[in-house]
Structure formats: C-alpha cells, structure tokens
Write an enzyme that holds these catalytic residues in place. Structure first.
Site, PDB file in Angstrom:
ATOM      1  N   SER A  26       5.556  13.843 -22.811  1.00 26.11           N
ATOM      2  CA  SER A  26       7.346  14.552 -23.538  1.00 26.11           C
ATOM      3  C   SER A  26       7.222  15.717 -22.982  1.00 26.11           C
ATOM      4  CB  SER A  26       6.557  14.207 -25.851  1.00 26.11           C
ATOM      5  OG  SER A  26       5.950  15.512 -25.264  1.00 26.11           O
ATOM      6  N   LEU A  68       7.820  18.704 -21.308  1.00 22.36           N
ATOM      7  CA  LEU A  68       7.790  19.048 -20.052  1.00 22.36           C
ATOM      8  C   LEU A  68       7.655  18.608 -18.813  1.00 22.36           C
ATOM      9  CD1 LEU A  68       8.991  21.980 -17.539  1.00 22.36           C
ATOM     10  CD2 LEU A  68       6.699  22.858 -17.983  1.00 22.36           C
ATOM     11  N   SER A 110       1.268  30.148 -18.481  1.00 23.89           N
ATOM     12  CA  SER A 110       2.192  30.250 -20.056  1.00 23.89           C
ATOM     13  C   SER A 110       2.019  31.694 -19.474  1.00 23.89           C
ATOM     14  CB  SER A 110       1.525  29.559 -21.339  1.00 23.89           C
ATOM     15  OG  SER A 110       2.544  31.442 -22.327  1.00 23.89           O
ATOM     16  N   TYR A 132      -4.367  30.035 -28.298  1.00 17.77           N
ATOM     17  CA  TYR A 132      -4.087  29.368 -27.178  1.00 17.77           C
ATOM     18  C   TYR A 132      -3.972  30.553 -25.714  1.00 17.77           C
ATOM     19  CZ  TYR A 132       0.731  27.580 -24.610  1.00 17.77           C
ATOM     20  OH  TYR A 132       1.661  27.222 -23.784  1.00 17.77           O
ATOM     21  N   LYS A 166      -5.296  30.521 -22.330  1.00 17.05           N
ATOM     22  CA  LYS A 166      -3.978  30.228 -20.910  1.00 17.05           C
ATOM     23  C   LYS A 166      -4.700  31.501 -20.307  1.00 17.05           C
ATOM     24  CE  LYS A 166      -1.507  27.143 -21.883  1.00 17.05           C
ATOM     25  NZ  LYS A 166      -0.986  25.653 -20.911  1.00 17.05           N
ATOM     26  N   THR A 209      10.922  22.738 -27.000  1.00 17.64           N
ATOM     27  CA  THR A 209      10.382  21.803 -26.472  1.00 17.64           C
ATOM     28  C   THR A 209       9.361  21.247 -27.978  1.00 17.64           C
ATOM     29  OG1 THR A 209       7.848  22.148 -25.888  1.00 17.64           O
ATOM     30  CG2 THR A 209       8.963  21.399 -24.260  1.00 17.64           C
TER      31      THR A 209
HETATM   32  N1  NDP Z   1       7.458  24.610 -25.040  1.00 15.26           N
HETATM   33  C1  NDP Z   1       6.752  26.068 -24.535  1.00 15.26           C
HETATM   34  O1  NDP Z   1       7.485  26.621 -25.505  1.00 15.26           O
HETATM   35  C2  NDP Z   1       6.356  26.238 -23.383  1.00 15.26           C
HETATM   36  C3  NDP Z   1       4.852  25.208 -22.962  1.00 15.26           C
HETATM   37  N2  NDP Z   1       3.895  26.204 -22.073  1.00 15.26           N
HETATM   38  C4  NDP Z   1       3.607  24.734 -21.459  1.00 15.26           C
HETATM   39  O2  NDP Z   1       4.167  23.573 -20.820  1.00 15.26           O
HETATM   40  C5  NDP Z   1       2.663  22.867 -21.473  1.00 15.26           C
HETATM   41  C6  NDP Z   1       3.778  21.080 -21.981  1.00 15.26           C
HETATM   42  O3  NDP Z   1       3.704  21.909 -23.491  1.00 15.26           O
HETATM   43  P1  NDP Z   1       5.155  20.862 -24.192  1.00 15.26           P
HETATM   44  O4  NDP Z   1       5.857  20.086 -22.941  1.00 15.26           O
HETATM   45  O5  NDP Z   1       6.149  21.768 -24.173  1.00 15.26           O
HETATM   46  O6  NDP Z   1       4.070  20.288 -24.882  1.00 15.26           O
HETATM   47  P2  NDP Z   1       4.656  18.694 -25.705  1.00 15.26           P
HETATM   48  O7  NDP Z   1       4.238  19.317 -27.247  1.00 15.26           O
HETATM   49  O8  NDP Z   1       6.458  18.160 -26.081  1.00 15.26           O
HETATM   50  O9  NDP Z   1       4.030  18.326 -24.541  1.00 15.26           O
HETATM   51  C7  NDP Z   1       2.506  18.394 -24.541  1.00 15.26           C
HETATM   52  C8  NDP Z   1       2.213  17.177 -23.389  1.00 15.26           C
HETATM   53  O10 NDP Z   1       0.564  16.998 -23.008  1.00 15.26           O
HETATM   54  C9  NDP Z   1      -0.184  16.045 -23.870  1.00 15.26           C
HETATM   55  N3  NDP Z   1      -1.275  16.217 -24.411  1.00 15.26           N
HETATM   56  C10 NDP Z   1      -1.269  16.786 -25.381  1.00 15.26           C
HETATM   57  N4  NDP Z   1      -3.075  16.923 -25.656  1.00 15.26           N
HETATM   58  C11 NDP Z   1      -3.619  16.029 -24.686  1.00 15.26           C
HETATM   59  C12 NDP Z   1      -4.345  15.223 -24.671  1.00 15.26           C
HETATM   60  N5  NDP Z   1      -5.500  15.737 -25.704  1.00 15.26           N
HETATM   61  N6  NDP Z   1      -4.834  14.607 -23.530  1.00 15.26           N
HETATM   62  C13 NDP Z   1      -4.033  14.212 -22.414  1.00 15.26           C
HETATM   63  N7  NDP Z   1      -2.654  14.712 -22.983  1.00 15.26           N
HETATM   64  C14 NDP Z   1      -2.339  15.929 -23.965  1.00 15.26           C
HETATM   65  C15 NDP Z   1       0.614  15.112 -25.043  1.00 15.26           C
HETATM   66  O11 NDP Z   1       0.881  14.199 -25.276  1.00 15.26           O
HETATM   67  P3  NDP Z   1       0.730  12.913 -25.670  1.00 15.26           P
HETATM   68  O12 NDP Z   1       0.563  13.426 -27.192  1.00 15.26           O
HETATM   69  O13 NDP Z   1       1.310  11.013 -25.776  1.00 15.26           O
HETATM   70  O14 NDP Z   1      -0.981  12.168 -25.837  1.00 15.26           O
HETATM   71  C16 NDP Z   1       2.707  15.620 -24.279  1.00 15.26           C
HETATM   72  O15 NDP Z   1       2.617  14.566 -23.927  1.00 15.26           O
HETATM   73  C17 NDP Z   1       1.473  23.396 -22.201  1.00 15.26           C
HETATM   74  O16 NDP Z   1       0.823  23.157 -21.152  1.00 15.26           O
HETATM   75  C18 NDP Z   1       1.904  24.321 -22.403  1.00 15.26           C
HETATM   76  O17 NDP Z   1       1.278  25.333 -22.896  1.00 15.26           O
HETATM   77  C19 NDP Z   1       4.088  27.388 -21.300  1.00 15.26           C
HETATM   78  C20 NDP Z   1       4.472  27.737 -21.849  1.00 15.26           C
HETATM   79  C21 NDP Z   1       6.021  28.228 -22.905  1.00 15.26           C
HETATM   80  C1  LIG Z   2      13.486  44.371 -22.523  1.00 22.12           C
HETATM   81  C2  LIG Z   2      13.016  45.438 -23.133  1.00 22.12           C
HETATM   82  C3  LIG Z   2      11.287  44.552 -23.490  1.00 22.12           C
HETATM   83  C4  LIG Z   2      10.497  45.306 -23.610  1.00 22.12           C
HETATM   84  C5  LIG Z   2       9.328  45.067 -23.925  1.00 22.12           C
HETATM   85  C6  LIG Z   2       8.580  45.252 -24.742  1.00 22.12           C
HETATM   86  C7  LIG Z   2       7.186  43.386 -25.528  1.00 22.12           C
HETATM   87  C8  LIG Z   2       8.028  42.372 -26.435  1.00 22.12           C
HETATM   88  C9  LIG Z   2       6.934  41.700 -26.249  1.00 22.12           C
HETATM   89  C10 LIG Z   2       6.798  40.380 -26.602  1.00 22.12           C
HETATM   90  C11 LIG Z   2       6.490  39.306 -26.348  1.00 22.12           C
HETATM   91  C12 LIG Z   2       6.914  37.723 -25.050  1.00 22.12           C
HETATM   92  C13 LIG Z   2       5.790  36.622 -25.796  1.00 22.12           C
HETATM   93  C14 LIG Z   2       6.611  35.718 -25.162  1.00 22.12           C
HETATM   94  C15 LIG Z   2       5.555  34.535 -25.661  1.00 22.12           C
HETATM   95  C16 LIG Z   2       6.008  33.045 -24.250  1.00 22.12           C
HETATM   96  O1  LIG Z   2       6.767  33.480 -23.963  1.00 22.12           O
HETATM   97  O2  LIG Z   2       5.398  32.441 -24.653  1.00 22.12           O
HETATM   98  C17 LIG Z   2       5.367  30.647 -23.595  1.00 22.12           C
HETATM   99  C18 LIG Z   2       4.511  29.979 -25.087  1.00 22.12           C
HETATM  100  O3  LIG Z   2       3.350  29.494 -24.001  1.00 22.12           O
HETATM  101  C19 LIG Z   2       5.305  29.676 -26.066  1.00 22.12           C
HETATM  102  O4  LIG Z   2       4.004  28.862 -26.958  1.00 22.12           O
HETATM  103  P1  LIG Z   2       4.200  28.898 -27.851  1.00 22.12           P
HETATM  104  O5  LIG Z   2       3.507  27.794 -29.562  1.00 22.12           O
HETATM  105  O6  LIG Z   2       3.998  30.879 -28.976  1.00 22.12           O
HETATM  106  O7  LIG Z   2       5.340  29.445 -28.913  1.00 22.12           O
END
Ligand code: NDP
Ligand SMILES: CCCCCCCCCCCCCCCC(=O)OCC(=O)COP(=O)(O)O
Length: 323
Positions: free
Chosen positions: A59, A61, A192, A205, A209, A240
């Site tokens: 799923s 990314l 992240s 989390y 990371k 996602t």
């Molecule tokens: N979405 C966002 O805002 C952000 C995401 N990321 C990172 O991107 C990556 C992908 O996440 P994203 O696509 O967003 O989230 P999803 O929840 O859509 O996908 C997560 C994936 O990880 C797999 N997974 C979860 N737990 C396990 C496990 N124990 N063993 C094996 N596989 C596992 C799931 O597969 P299944 O459940 O089928 O096993 C799934 O395919 C993550 O590392 C996340 O931290 C980073 C920044 C921002």
């Molecule tokens: C332009 C002027 C800006 C001034 C900066 C002030 C600081 C603002 C704080 C911003 C915090 C941003 C957090 C971003 C977090 C993020 O992008 O996380 C990515 C993820 O991994 C998301 O996972 P989640 O489970 O938290 O949804």
C-alpha cells in the site's frame, strides 16, 4: 601625487563595465544556466534489470514505488504481511514484457512480518536463494503512532520500534554480507521529517525514525570505501493510510485519516523522487514543503525557539482534545 577625482572614478567604472565586467557577468550566467541544464539531464544509474526489494509494497508509498521501479525495468521483490494484497499489486503490474524501449519483469513476492526477527532472517535467505543477490533494498514499511507519553504502554513503544527500526536494520544486516562480497548494492530507507525533528504526541514514531536516521548515517560511513551507497529519504506528509493504521497508546488502531495526511504529497510524486534518489545515489533527501523544511533547520540553528514552538503546539493540541 595622484588624486582621483569624481569624474575619473566614473570614467574608470564605465571602462570596467564596458571592457571586462559585463562579458564576465554574461559568461557566468551562461555557465550557471548550462550547469542547471546538465543537472536536469543527469539521470544517474539505470535500474533496468536490477533486483529491487521493496518492503511495505502492499500500500501507500511502497505500492507507488513498486509501480515506478517496475516501469523503469527493475526485477521487483515485493514484501508485506498480506499475501492477497501483494498479489493485487503483482496483477496490476503484469508479467514480463518488452515494448522495444524497455523490458519489464513480473514481480515476485515474499510475505513476512518485520516485527518478528526470526521471519526477517528467513525472508532474507529466501530472497538470496531465489534471486542470487539484491541490487537495491528499499526499507519502506512502517507504522505510525498517536498518543501522549503518560498514557502510552511500554509495549507500544517497543512494537513501533520493532517495525520501524529493528525490522529494517535486521533485513539490512541479513542482506549486507552478500552486497559486501560483491562490492555492489544500494541500501535505501524511508525515514520521515520526524527522523530529524520530534513533534509532540509522536514519541514512539519520532524516536524510531531518529534511530533509523542515526543507524543508516553510520552505515553510510562504514560502507563508503566499499562503494555501497546508503540513502536516507525523509518525507513530510504523504497521502496514504499511515495515519489510519497508526497505533495509539493502548495498542489499538487509530483509524482516522488526519487532515495533515489527507492534504499531504501525492505518493506518486514521492515514489518518483525515490527512484531519482536511487539513480543519483543521493545520501540524504528531505521531501517536504517549506514549514517542515524550515523546522528542520530551526531545530539545529535555533533550538530554543524550536522547543518553544513544539511546547505551544503540544498545549494547543491538548486544549483541542479537552474541548
Ligand atoms: N504517509 C506519510 O505521511 C509519511 C510516511 N512516511 C513513511 O513512509 C513509509 C510507508 O508508509 P505509508 O505508505 O505512508 O503507509 P501505509 O500504511 O500505507 O503503508 C505501510 C506499509 O508498511 C507495511 N507494514 C506495516 N507494518 C509491517 C510489519 N510489521 N511487517 C511488514 N510490513 C509492515 C504495510 O504492509 P502490510 O500491512 O500489508 O503488512 C504497508 O504496506 C513508512 O516508513 C512511513 O513512516 C514518512 C513520512 C510521511
Ligand atoms: C515558513 C515558516 C515556518 C516556521 C516553522 C515553524 C515550525 C512549524 C512546525 C512544523 C512541524 C512539521 C511537522 C511535520 C511532520 C511530518 O511531516 O511528518 C511526516 C510523517 O512522518 C507523518 O507521520 P504522522 O503519523 O505524524 O502523520
């Protein structure tokens, strides 16, 4: 004695502009433009025929990365816990084909849970048995978390760490010796922005990371002389299911699409950036908008202000929950 007058200085300036500086400026702009064009044209190494392992490919990314790397001609090994969902991805991508321009390959799948050390080791063995080697490992799978530290069970802190940190590093360490033996391979991890800054109510989390960033930074340094690149990619919010699947402090599933997630980047755009980072063997890439990017710099350059902003964010969120 030489006494430069106003007129003299003016005429000297004119002379410099006419004879030397203007052509120099034009030449510099030209060189800069050429450099920009070359940078855009730089495509880096091809992944055609490369064995690329993607975790969390069922799923979000991971699934988009599967599409992008498949189209680029990679031999994919798709990993996840749910065999049926992985098969859906395989069906969608289709079998082997060649369109004259590029050959594509039917992906294979492997089902295992990253949070279980024994299953990770067995999966790595199976991957090497089937494919002989791995060219690119993309550690993408992950889980998020929502909760305040006071109410969070220690089991949850550990579970998130197992999936996001110990799982990816176990898989990496299991595949690394074969890469070292061949002096070839590339390790990628999807971290992240929260691997660089910690925000309130994300302790498990953000900690997982941050640990990921540190481990793979060490690995990059240790693999440098072997020519095995290590790429850490730190995205901001992506559209996602991450927030839906997030764990809460008592271990239950959060089950909500947060506004920040819903308005995040298109995973297709992020997947294309992952492919680019692999081709260019980039070391560290932040894929985020201005706010998170500024926050990353603020954390280093003006930590006191960053901590104040985070404390105020925590108070605001707490008030919002209390209402
Ligand atoms: N979405 C966002 O805002 C952000 C995401 N990321 C990172 O991107 C990556 C992908 O996440 P994203 O696509 O967003 O989230 P999803 O929840 O859509 O996908 C997560 C994936 O990880 C797999 N997974 C979860 N737990 C396990 C496990 N124990 N063993 C094996 N596989 C596992 C799931 O597969 P299944 O459940 O089928 O096993 C799934 O395919 C993550 O590392 C996340 O931290 C980073 C920044 C921002
Ligand atoms: C332009 C002027 C800006 C001034 C900066 C002030 C600081 C603002 C704080 C911003 C915090 C941003 C957090 C971003 C977090 C993020 O992008 O996380 C990515 C993820 O991994 C998301 O996972 P989640 O489970 O938290 O949804």
């Amino acid at each position: 004695m030489f006494m430069p007058n106003k007129e003299g200085l003016l005429s000297d300036t004119k002379c410099i502009m006419g004879g030397g500086v203007l052509p120099l400026v034009i030449a510099s702009v030209g060189v800069l433009l050429l450099f920009q064009i070359l940078l855009r044209l730089r495509r880096g190494a091809s992944v055609q025929g490369a064995v690329v392992v993607i975790t969390g490919a069922s799923s979000g990314l991971g699934r988009e990365c599967a599409r992008v790397f498949h189209a680029a001609g990679a031999r994919l090994v798709l990993c996840g816990r749910d065999a049926a969902r992985l098969q859906e991805v395989v069906q969608e991508l289709g079998g082997n084909s060649a369109d004259g321009q590029r050959q594509t390959f039917a992906p294979s799948t492997i089902v295992f849970d990253l949070a279980r050390a024994d299953s990770v080791g067995k999966a790595a063995e199976e991957i090497l048995k089937c494919h002989g080697h791995v060219d690119v490992l993309i550690n993408n799978a992950g889980i998020s978390y929502r909760g305040n530290i006071l109410d969070t069970h220690m089991t949850v802190q550990r579970d998130v760490m197992e999936t996001n940190y110990f799982g990816p590093i176990s898989l990496t360490q299991a595949l690394l010796p074969s890469m070292v033996q061949r002096c070839s391979g590339h390790i990628v991890v999807i971290s992240s922005v929260q691997g660089k800054i910690a925000i309130p109510y994300r302790s498990a989390y953000a900690a997982s990371k941050h640990a990921t960033q540190a481990y793979f930074d060490c690995l990059r340094a240790e693999m440098g002389h072997l020519g095995i690149p290590v790429t850490v990619i730190s995205p901001g919010y992506i559209r996602t299911n991450l927030s839906v699947n997030a764990m809460t402090g008592d271990g239950s599933t959060y089950g909500v699409v947060d506004k920040t997630t819903a308005s995040g980047w298109d995973p297709k755009v992020v997947a294309r950036a992952v492919l680019k980072a692999v081709r260019l063997k980039s070391k560290d890439v932040v894929l985020a908008g201005p706010q998170p990017t500024v926050a990353v710099y603020l954390r280093t350059l003006w930590p006191a202000l960053f901590f104040k902003l985070m404390a105020s964010r925590a108070r605001k969120e707490q008030r919002h929950k209390d209402e």
